[in-house]
Write an enzyme that holds these catalytic residues in place. Sequence first.
Site, PDB file in Angstrom:
ATOM      1  N   HIS A 192       0.449  33.873-116.938  1.00  0.00           N
ATOM      2  CA  HIS A 192       1.106  34.510-116.818  1.00  0.00           C
ATOM      3  C   HIS A 192       2.816  34.733-117.148  1.00  0.00           C
ATOM      4  CE1 HIS A 192       3.607  38.244-114.669  1.00  0.00           C
ATOM      5  NE2 HIS A 192       4.175  38.384-114.835  1.00  0.00           N
ATOM      6  N   GLU A 193       3.699  33.421-117.272  1.00  0.00           N
ATOM      7  CA  GLU A 193       4.847  32.581-117.868  1.00  0.00           C
ATOM      8  C   GLU A 193       3.891  32.551-119.189  1.00  0.00           C
ATOM      9  OE1 GLU A 193       7.083  34.016-116.405  1.00  0.00           O
ATOM     10  OE2 GLU A 193       5.819  33.701-113.887  1.00  0.00           O
ATOM     11  N   HIS A 198       5.143  35.657-121.527  1.00  0.00           N
ATOM     12  CA  HIS A 198       6.579  35.900-121.303  1.00  0.00           C
ATOM     13  C   HIS A 198       7.584  34.942-122.633  1.00  0.00           C
ATOM     14  CE1 HIS A 198       6.378  38.239-118.161  1.00  0.00           C
ATOM     15  NE2 HIS A 198       6.428  37.858-117.363  1.00  0.00           N
TER      16      HIS A 198
END
Length: 416
Positions: free
Chosen positions: A18-19, A22
């Site tokens: 997920h990160e 980003h």
Amino acid sequence: MTTFIAIVLMFGVLISVHEWGHLVMAKRAGILCHEFAIGFGPKILSFRKNETLYTIRLLPIGGYVKMAGEDFEPIEVKAGQHVGLRLTSAGTVDRVYFQPDQAKDVHVVGTVDKFDSIRELKIQLLVDDEVRVYALERDTLLVDQGMEIQIAPYDRTFGAQSVWKRVLAIAAGPAMNFVLAFILLVIVGLVQGTPTDDGQIGTVQPDSAADQAGLMAGDEIVSIEGQSIDNWLDLRTVLADRADTPTEVTYIRDDAEQTVTLTPQAIEQNGETVGILGVTNALERSPTKAFTTGAETTWTMSTLIFSAVGDLVTGQVGVDQLAGPVGIVRMTDEVAASGFIMLLNWTALLSVNLAIFNLLPLPALDGGRLIFLLFEAVRGRPIDPKKEGFVHFIGFALLMLLMLIVTWNDIQSFFK
């Protein structure tokens, strides 16, 4: 111990992917990313690569990518501070030390009069009652008690990028969780196999209706009560209304068609009584089928979770039915005991869950940030950062309160 490792690895992968989404999109947009963190709280491990500090922190309950300009900077240089500067051969500054007496490569020591690391990239010092002005390198590091943070010129900040670039940087996190789920489900299909398109039997449960009637793995059911069976969905649909009812089943074994009469067992499914034979469909190992099934299953998981969120919003499902970290860990423990394939399926489901949860239009979540960006695109100007920050702070506090409630429910359920 094995289950504990599985849980740590599972949550680590979900958060990291997920990160990472980003981080990659933010860097592609030109945004300076100060830190990529897995977990919250005190640092356990850390290393710096290029501009970003990569850390693993004590509490494995989430993660974050700290983008320049998105939140308050962890180190600020204010007027009146006593600092030391390290100069390059060209006389520009590439290090600002907050404890100059502890650094060995300080060239100038003085009191900050003015400091601009965003627009002018200059620092003005009072040195022995003399005002000196030094230019800052674009990658100047601020060093405070061992913490290093790189300055961010305006063009490297989150707010300086176009709305579209910021939307991509925020949306990339949930998007990568969907991608992860798809990849895991493809792996399951390649390792375990994917269901065949026909009515071929893969396994027969002992003492089931099918077992008592003599059906075997490899048999292909072609009709039930005269209704043609082309796939497994047809089989389940026909059997749904045949619970505890004598039923004629026609199947093919060794290229010969045979017919048997059996009574499907009645079970409760989604609040309804349906009939089952006690068989599973056969599996095949096909890369093409693994990819298509992975995509279809990811879509199915997504629609089911969206439906569950809708039930929660409309009140059909109460907060007491939600599972928090404790409940998820307990369920993961049970799934891990069932084998590696089950753990992969469970991880895929949690990854889709994490993606959809983060896309909810709630403050402090990615969905909430996307809503603010949508307002900015419509209005043609950004919302006051202080007001947006306050809304996200309130939203984060409410999310933490919800987390405490569901965790308490988990604990109560555990002891029950």
